[in-house]
Design a protein around this motif. Structure first.
Motif, PDB file in Angstrom:
ATOM      1  N   ALA A 164       2.247  15.306 -11.605  1.00  0.00           N
ATOM      2  CA  ALA A 164       2.754  14.648 -12.812  1.00  0.00           C
ATOM      3  C   ALA A 164       2.596  13.129 -12.752  1.00  0.00           C
ATOM      4  CB  ALA A 164       4.221  15.001 -13.027  1.00  0.00           C
ATOM      5  N   ASP A 165       2.271  12.590 -11.557  1.00  0.00           N
ATOM      6  CA  ASP A 165       2.166  11.146 -11.391  1.00  0.00           C
ATOM      7  C   ASP A 165       0.744  10.624 -11.545  1.00  0.00           C
ATOM      8  OD1 ASP A 165       4.941  10.823 -10.706  1.00  0.00           O
ATOM      9  OD2 ASP A 165       4.448  11.708  -8.751  1.00  0.00           O
ATOM     10  N   ILE A 166      -0.218  11.509 -11.776  1.00  0.00           N
ATOM     11  CA  ILE A 166      -1.607  11.077 -11.917  1.00  0.00           C
ATOM     12  C   ILE A 166      -1.716  10.040 -13.040  1.00  0.00           C
ATOM     13  CG2 ILE A 166      -3.926  11.841 -12.605  1.00  0.00           C
ATOM     14  CD1 ILE A 166      -3.403  14.419 -11.060  1.00  0.00           C
ATOM     15  N   ASP A 167      -2.423   8.955 -12.743  1.00  0.00           N
ATOM     16  CA  ASP A 167      -2.630   7.799 -13.618  1.00  0.00           C
ATOM     17  C   ASP A 167      -1.431   6.851 -13.650  1.00  0.00           C
ATOM     18  OD1 ASP A 167      -5.238   8.481 -14.307  1.00  0.00           O
ATOM     19  OD2 ASP A 167      -4.576   9.710 -16.003  1.00  0.00           O
ATOM     20  N   THR A 168      -0.362   7.195 -12.915  1.00  0.00           N
ATOM     21  CA  THR A 168       0.787   6.292 -12.780  1.00  0.00           C
ATOM     22  C   THR A 168       0.528   5.324 -11.631  1.00  0.00           C
ATOM     23  OG1 THR A 168       2.299   8.022 -13.539  1.00  0.00           O
ATOM     24  CG2 THR A 168       3.277   6.197 -12.328  1.00  0.00           C
ATOM     25  N   PHE A 169       1.043   4.107 -11.722  1.00  0.00           N
ATOM     26  CA  PHE A 169       0.932   3.184 -10.592  1.00  0.00           C
ATOM     27  C   PHE A 169       1.604   3.810  -9.362  1.00  0.00           C
ATOM     28  CE2 PHE A 169       0.304  -0.231 -13.799  1.00  0.00           C
ATOM     29  CZ  PHE A 169      -0.818  -0.813 -13.238  1.00  0.00           C
ATOM     30  N   LYS A 170       0.940   3.711  -8.227  1.00  0.00           N
ATOM     31  CA  LYS A 170       1.482   4.307  -7.008  1.00  0.00           C
ATOM     32  C   LYS A 170       2.833   3.698  -6.630  1.00  0.00           C
ATOM     33  CE  LYS A 170      -2.974   5.598  -5.000  1.00  0.00           C
ATOM     34  NZ  LYS A 170      -3.906   5.436  -3.867  1.00  0.00           N
ATOM     35  N   ALA A 171       2.980   2.410  -6.826  1.00  0.00           N
ATOM     36  CA  ALA A 171       4.251   1.770  -6.476  1.00  0.00           C
ATOM     37  C   ALA A 171       5.391   2.342  -7.317  1.00  0.00           C
ATOM     38  CB  ALA A 171       4.149   0.263  -6.672  1.00  0.00           C
ATOM     39  N   GLN A 172       5.142   2.562  -8.592  1.00  0.00           N
ATOM     40  CA  GLN A 172       6.182   3.120  -9.459  1.00  0.00           C
ATOM     41  C   GLN A 172       6.444   4.583  -9.128  1.00  0.00           C
ATOM     42  OE1 GLN A 172       8.157   1.437 -11.842  1.00  0.00           O
ATOM     43  NE2 GLN A 172       9.262   3.348 -11.389  1.00  0.00           N
ATOM     44  N   LEU A 230       7.895  -2.415  -3.009  1.00  0.00           N
ATOM     45  CA  LEU A 230       6.733  -1.535  -2.991  1.00  0.00           C
ATOM     46  C   LEU A 230       5.602  -2.204  -3.758  1.00  0.00           C
ATOM     47  CD1 LEU A 230       8.682   1.715  -3.958  1.00  0.00           C
ATOM     48  CD2 LEU A 230       8.255   0.829  -1.653  1.00  0.00           C
ATOM     49  N   ALA A 231       4.509  -2.519  -3.073  1.00  0.00           N
ATOM     50  CA  ALA A 231       3.414  -3.257  -3.689  1.00  0.00           C
ATOM     51  C   ALA A 231       2.114  -2.464  -3.621  1.00  0.00           C
ATOM     52  CB  ALA A 231       3.238  -4.614  -3.012  1.00  0.00           C
ATOM     53  N   ASP A 232       1.558  -2.169  -4.784  1.00  0.00           N
ATOM     54  CA  ASP A 232       0.269  -1.474  -4.853  1.00  0.00           C
ATOM     55  C   ASP A 232      -0.241  -1.576  -6.284  1.00  0.00           C
ATOM     56  OD1 ASP A 232      -1.923   0.392  -4.833  1.00  0.00           O
ATOM     57  OD2 ASP A 232      -1.009   1.378  -3.102  1.00  0.00           O
ATOM     58  N   ASP A 233      -1.472  -2.047  -6.460  1.00  0.00           N
ATOM     59  CA  ASP A 233      -2.021  -2.180  -7.806  1.00  0.00           C
ATOM     60  C   ASP A 233      -2.882  -0.998  -8.208  1.00  0.00           C
ATOM     61  OD1 ASP A 233      -4.162  -2.667  -6.113  1.00  0.00           O
ATOM     62  OD2 ASP A 233      -4.989  -4.296  -7.331  1.00  0.00           O
ATOM     63  N   GLY A 292       0.832  -1.195   0.000  1.00  0.00           N
ATOM     64  CA  GLY A 292       0.000   0.000   0.000  1.00  0.00           C
ATOM     65  C   GLY A 292       0.863   1.240   0.000  1.00  0.00           C
ATOM     66  N   LEU A 293       0.840   1.989  -1.101  1.00  0.00           N
ATOM     67  CA  LEU A 293       1.660   3.204  -1.202  1.00  0.00           C
ATOM     68  C   LEU A 293       0.790   4.442  -1.256  1.00  0.00           C
ATOM     69  CD1 LEU A 293       4.748   3.001  -1.155  1.00  0.00           C
ATOM     70  CD2 LEU A 293       3.703   0.892  -1.996  1.00  0.00           C
ATOM     71  N   GLY A 294      -0.211   4.451  -0.373  1.00  0.00           N
ATOM     72  CA  GLY A 294      -1.100   5.591  -0.261  1.00  0.00           C
ATOM     73  C   GLY A 294      -0.674   6.516   0.860  1.00  0.00           C
ATOM     74  N   GLY A 295      -1.637   6.915   1.698  1.00  0.00           N
ATOM     75  CA  GLY A 295      -1.349   7.883   2.742  1.00  0.00           C
ATOM     76  C   GLY A 295      -0.356   7.406   3.770  1.00  0.00           C
ATOM     77  N   LEU A 296      -0.433   6.147   4.176  1.00  0.00           N
ATOM     78  CA  LEU A 296       0.496   5.599   5.158  1.00  0.00           C
ATOM     79  C   LEU A 296       1.798   5.154   4.508  1.00  0.00           C
ATOM     80  CD1 LEU A 296      -2.002   3.337   7.161  1.00  0.00           C
ATOM     81  CD2 LEU A 296      -1.207   5.621   7.787  1.00  0.00           C
TER      82      LEU A 296
END
Length: 249
Positions: free
Chosen positions: A77-85, A57-60, A35-39
């Motif tokens: 600039a990362d919008i629509d990019t995988f969060k993990a990447q 880093l794992a997040d789909d 989970g590469l969101g808020g936490l």
């Protein structure tokens, strides 16, 4: 450790509790962040900055505009990019010495078990019980320490399950093997931005302690009320009837 690394990590190396040996353990350590969101965002950035050698880093999920209020590893600039990447790209800009492995598929089944078994510490930064339960089961099976965080509205939670210790409780000792599947998420109920930063940073701190051997890992469950600024701590023992870890010795 070369001169550049000695300078980079000098403020940690001077800590008597950590010292050179502890920093070396960080540099050879491997943390799995699910989970590469808020936490996961602050946790990943701080672990990389502190010198953890390898982060998986794992997040789909992909970055959305609504994430940017709190998920500090990502930018416009990362919008629509995988969060993990996106998180891996941010880490590369902070510490090029940190190796990152990016997983953009949902971790489950044998894939989850293998990822957990390869790590020294797992950070659960997800927000669904189904995911938390699966991660806990994988950590129990592998004997891998689990650092769990949660944040919603103005309330945060932190718990550490050092599953290297056969007497330690697991996540299911606290919540059982089933929970309300209608539990609220940030997307449904909102969350104040700095709260996830606080809990994610605490998760990073606990991971650093587990990897380096300094200090004492957090025990029990701690909750934080952002409106009052108060922490509460609850002791937690292993449930001998736990459906997940009762057979562990």
């Amino acid at each position: 450790m070369n001169d550049e690394q000695l300078l980079r990590y000098s403020r940690q190396i001077m800590l008597n509790e950590l010292d050179y040996e502890g920093q070396m353990r960080l540099m050879t350590g491997h943390v799995l962040i699910i989970g590469l969101g808020g936490l996961g965002s602050p946790a990943a950035l701080y672990l990389a900055a502190a010198g953890v050698g390898t982060l998986t880093l794992a997040d789909d999920d992909r970055v959305d505009l609504s994430n940017l209020q709190r998920q500090i590893a990502h930018g416009e600039a990362d919008i629509d990019t995988f969060k993990a990447q996106s998180a891996a790209d941010s880490i590369a800009g902070i510490n090029s010495l940190c190796r990152t492995h990016v997983i953009t598929e949902r971790l489950e089944g044998e894939t989850l078990q293998r990822a957990v078994a390869r790590a020294d510490v797992v950070l659960d930064c997800t927000d669904r019980f189904e995911s938390r339960d699966a991660i806990n089961r994988a950590c129990v099976a592998a004997g891998t320490p689990l650092v769990s965080g949660a944040a919603i509205r103005f309330s945060g939670q932190l718990a550490v399950f050092d599953l290297r210790d056969p007497t330690a409780p697991c996540y299911a000792c606290l919540y059982g093997d089933s929970a309300d599947e209608d539990q609220l998420t940030c997307a449904e109920s909102g969350v104040i931005a700095p709260l996830v930063g606080m809990i994610g940073s605490y998760q990073a701190l606990e991971a650093l302690k587990l990897l380096s051997g300094c200090g004492t890992p957090h025990q029990g469950l701690s909750t934080f009320d952002g409106l009052s600024g108060q922490w509460r701590h609850f002791g937690l023992g292993r449930d001998p009837h736990c459906p997940v870890c009762r057979s562990r010795h």
